[in-house]
Motif scaffolding. Structure first.
Motif, PDB file in Angstrom:
ATOM      1  N   ALA A  72      -2.399  -7.632   5.037  1.00  0.00           N
ATOM      2  CA  ALA A  72      -1.739  -7.181   3.890  1.00  0.00           C
ATOM      3  C   ALA A  72      -2.002  -8.528   2.863  1.00  0.00           C
ATOM      4  O   ALA A  72      -1.978  -8.645   1.750  1.00  0.00           O
ATOM      5  CB  ALA A  72      -0.437  -6.484   4.012  1.00  0.00           C
ATOM      6  N   LEU A  73      -1.284  -9.504   3.485  1.00  0.00           N
ATOM      7  CA  LEU A  73      -1.161 -10.771   2.752  1.00  0.00           C
ATOM      8  C   LEU A  73      -2.692 -11.549   2.273  1.00  0.00           C
ATOM      9  O   LEU A  73      -2.632 -11.998   1.001  1.00  0.00           O
ATOM     10  CB  LEU A  73      -0.266 -11.860   3.525  1.00  0.00           C
ATOM     11  CG  LEU A  73       1.250 -11.635   3.651  1.00  0.00           C
ATOM     12  CD1 LEU A  73       1.868 -12.352   4.582  1.00  0.00           C
ATOM     13  CD2 LEU A  73       2.062 -11.588   2.051  1.00  0.00           C
ATOM     14  N   GLN A  74      -3.394 -11.387   3.357  1.00  0.00           N
ATOM     15  CA  GLN A  74      -4.668 -11.557   2.990  1.00  0.00           C
ATOM     16  C   GLN A  74      -5.586 -10.839   1.856  1.00  0.00           C
ATOM     17  O   GLN A  74      -5.931 -11.552   0.818  1.00  0.00           O
ATOM     18  CB  GLN A  74      -5.483 -11.603   4.317  1.00  0.00           C
ATOM     19  CG  GLN A  74      -5.385 -12.660   5.289  1.00  0.00           C
ATOM     20  CD  GLN A  74      -6.207 -12.165   6.569  1.00  0.00           C
ATOM     21  OE1 GLN A  74      -6.939 -11.386   6.800  1.00  0.00           O
ATOM     22  NE2 GLN A  74      -6.260 -13.030   7.568  1.00  0.00           N
ATOM     23  N   MET A  75      -5.110  -9.668   2.015  1.00  0.00           N
ATOM     24  CA  MET A  75      -5.461  -8.650   0.610  1.00  0.00           C
ATOM     25  C   MET A  75      -4.899  -9.246  -0.643  1.00  0.00           C
ATOM     26  O   MET A  75      -5.726  -9.257  -1.751  1.00  0.00           O
ATOM     27  CB  MET A  75      -5.424  -7.398   0.868  1.00  0.00           C
ATOM     28  CG  MET A  75      -6.107  -6.730   2.134  1.00  0.00           C
ATOM     29  SD  MET A  75      -5.629  -5.071   2.560  1.00  0.00           S
ATOM     30  CE  MET A  75      -6.384  -4.182   1.251  1.00  0.00           C
ATOM     31  N   ALA A  76      -3.659  -9.306  -0.688  1.00  0.00           N
ATOM     32  CA  ALA A  76      -3.190  -9.712  -1.852  1.00  0.00           C
ATOM     33  C   ALA A  76      -3.781 -11.041  -2.445  1.00  0.00           C
ATOM     34  O   ALA A  76      -3.900 -11.377  -3.676  1.00  0.00           O
ATOM     35  CB  ALA A  76      -1.552 -10.067  -1.659  1.00  0.00           C
ATOM     36  N   ALA A  77      -3.901 -12.117  -1.493  1.00  0.00           N
ATOM     37  CA  ALA A  77      -4.595 -13.366  -1.952  1.00  0.00           C
ATOM     38  C   ALA A  77      -5.829 -13.055  -2.423  1.00  0.00           C
ATOM     39  O   ALA A  77      -6.419 -13.700  -3.492  1.00  0.00           O
ATOM     40  CB  ALA A  77      -4.736 -14.166  -0.919  1.00  0.00           C
ATOM     41  N   GLN A  78      -6.828 -12.089  -1.890  1.00  0.00           N
ATOM     42  CA  GLN A  78      -7.996 -11.712  -2.406  1.00  0.00           C
ATOM     43  C   GLN A  78      -8.091 -11.083  -3.663  1.00  0.00           C
ATOM     44  O   GLN A  78      -8.762 -11.397  -4.557  1.00  0.00           O
ATOM     45  CB  GLN A  78      -8.561 -10.799  -1.433  1.00  0.00           C
ATOM     46  CG  GLN A  78      -9.280 -11.506  -0.283  1.00  0.00           C
ATOM     47  CD  GLN A  78     -10.020 -10.312   0.745  1.00  0.00           C
ATOM     48  OE1 GLN A  78      -9.226  -9.903   1.942  1.00  0.00           O
ATOM     49  NE2 GLN A  78     -11.251  -9.912   0.469  1.00  0.00           N
ATOM     50  N   LEU A  79      -6.943 -10.306  -4.149  1.00  0.00           N
ATOM     51  CA  LEU A  79      -6.814  -9.760  -5.212  1.00  0.00           C
ATOM     52  C   LEU A  79      -6.213 -10.724  -6.154  1.00  0.00           C
ATOM     53  O   LEU A  79      -6.120 -10.348  -7.373  1.00  0.00           O
ATOM     54  CB  LEU A  79      -5.754  -8.677  -5.223  1.00  0.00           C
ATOM     55  CG  LEU A  79      -6.203  -7.350  -4.381  1.00  0.00           C
ATOM     56  CD1 LEU A  79      -5.198  -6.405  -4.014  1.00  0.00           C
ATOM     57  CD2 LEU A  79      -7.371  -6.635  -4.973  1.00  0.00           C
ATOM     58  N   GLY A  80      -5.796 -12.032  -5.827  1.00  0.00           N
ATOM     59  CA  GLY A  80      -5.450 -12.884  -6.750  1.00  0.00           C
ATOM     60  C   GLY A  80      -3.900 -12.644  -7.306  1.00  0.00           C
ATOM     61  O   GLY A  80      -3.596 -13.093  -8.439  1.00  0.00           O
ATOM     62  N   VAL A  81      -3.169 -12.047  -6.488  1.00  0.00           N
ATOM     63  CA  VAL A  81      -1.706 -11.900  -6.948  1.00  0.00           C
ATOM     64  C   VAL A  81      -0.746 -12.461  -5.960  1.00  0.00           C
ATOM     65  O   VAL A  81      -1.116 -12.742  -4.761  1.00  0.00           O
ATOM     66  CB  VAL A  81      -1.707 -10.268  -6.996  1.00  0.00           C
ATOM     67  CG1 VAL A  81      -2.254  -9.890  -8.188  1.00  0.00           C
ATOM     68  CG2 VAL A  81      -1.628  -9.583  -5.682  1.00  0.00           C
ATOM     69  N   GLN A  82       0.472 -12.566  -6.480  1.00  0.00           N
ATOM     70  CA  GLN A  82       1.486 -13.204  -5.215  1.00  0.00           C
ATOM     71  C   GLN A  82       2.201 -11.865  -4.599  1.00  0.00           C
ATOM     72  O   GLN A  82       2.228 -10.799  -5.256  1.00  0.00           O
ATOM     73  CB  GLN A  82       2.548 -13.888  -6.240  1.00  0.00           C
ATOM     74  CG  GLN A  82       2.323 -15.017  -6.758  1.00  0.00           C
ATOM     75  CD  GLN A  82       1.572 -16.287  -5.745  1.00  0.00           C
ATOM     76  OE1 GLN A  82       2.201 -16.395  -4.691  1.00  0.00           O
ATOM     77  NE2 GLN A  82       0.322 -16.686  -5.960  1.00  0.00           N
ATOM     78  N   PRO A  83       2.876 -11.938  -3.510  1.00  0.00           N
ATOM     79  CA  PRO A  83       3.520 -10.747  -2.796  1.00  0.00           C
ATOM     80  C   PRO A  83       4.466 -10.210  -3.862  1.00  0.00           C
ATOM     81  O   PRO A  83       4.495  -8.878  -3.664  1.00  0.00           O
ATOM     82  CB  PRO A  83       4.033 -11.531  -1.615  1.00  0.00           C
ATOM     83  CG  PRO A  83       3.300 -12.692  -1.306  1.00  0.00           C
ATOM     84  CD  PRO A  83       2.902 -13.018  -2.747  1.00  0.00           C
ATOM     85  N   ASN A  84       5.182 -11.032  -4.491  1.00  0.00           N
ATOM     86  CA  ASN A  84       6.268 -10.125  -5.266  1.00  0.00           C
ATOM     87  C   ASN A  84       5.481  -9.371  -6.384  1.00  0.00           C
ATOM     88  O   ASN A  84       6.253  -8.759  -7.236  1.00  0.00           O
ATOM     89  CB  ASN A  84       7.214 -10.927  -5.679  1.00  0.00           C
ATOM     90  CG  ASN A  84       6.667 -12.236  -6.671  1.00  0.00           C
ATOM     91  OD1 ASN A  84       5.547 -12.377  -6.927  1.00  0.00           O
ATOM     92  ND2 ASN A  84       7.801 -12.831  -7.331  1.00  0.00           N
TER      93      ASN A  84
END
Length: 215
Positions: free
Chosen positions: A149-161
């Motif tokens: 999930a965190l890898q996907m957020a990074a790929q999308l260019g967004v922070q977890p929050n």
């Protein structure tokens, strides 16, 4: 808070796939002279990957690793062929995705279903909506482990929050909590409200349109 991305669970969240999963699994059970189950029982078998759902469907005396593997392989032969026979989007989902896409929100799918099946189902039913469609490739990283999930957020260019994570089960809510996403539980899926709240849901949705209020 400004949210820039929504990551969705697949089964029980975007699509009602229960009947196809139940039919494929019950076919294997019947072929092996094991008791079958009604669709309602599969609400509580699914959520942690198809191998686990097969294991839960087997009678206790047959829940050995060898028997689970054998029945899982048989089930997958059927399900790979028939995984979209009755599987359909829930009410309001297509409209929701259209509106999210129009707002420039980044969209992705993360499922504990096998990766190839996740890509097949989401790709066929929801073409051109999702930047990433990711299913299970490594048992170690199965939800609620937040690594993928965190890898996907990074790929999308967004922070977890900046991520809304939308799912229908306790596993989904735990994934969101572990990744420090905003945990959104849907009440039209496979699991009850009590499970969602007990595992960290911050927002509950009665219908798809309500997600837009968080944006």
């Amino acid at each position: 808070m400004t949210y820039k991305a929504v990551i969705f669970d697949l089964d029980g969240t975007l699509v009602n796939s229960l009947s196809d999963i139940a039919t494929a699994t019950n076919t294997v059970l019947a072929n092996n002279n094991f008791p079958t189950h009604d669709d309602q029982a599969y609400n509580f078998f699914v959520g942690s990957g198809l191998r686990t759902s097969v294991a839960r469907a087997l009678p206790a005396h047959a829940q050995t690793e060898t028997e689970i593997d054998r029945c899982y392989d048989e089930m997958m032969l059927i399900y790979n062929r028939d995984c979209t026979l009755t599987t359909k989007p829930y009410s309001g989902i297509i409209s929701l995705l259209d509106q999210l896409k129009a707002k420039g929100i980044k969209l992705a799918v993360l499922s504990n279903k096998a990766d190839a099946l996740t890509k097949k189902i989401a790709g066929e039913i929801f073409p051109d909506y999702f930047e990433i469609i990711q299913g299970l490739t490594t048992e170690e990283f199965k939800k609620p482990n937040p690594v993928v999930a965190l890898q996907m957020a990074a790929q999308l260019g967004v922070q977890p929050n900046e991520v809304l994570y939308v799912g229908d089960s306790g596993v989904d809510m735990e994934t969101a909590v572990n990744a420090q996403f905003h945990a959104v539980g849907v009440l039209w899926g496979f699991r009850p409200k009590e499970e969602l709240l007990a595992t960290g849901a911050q927002t509950l949705l009665h219908n798809a349109e309500e997600l837009l209020e968080l944006l």
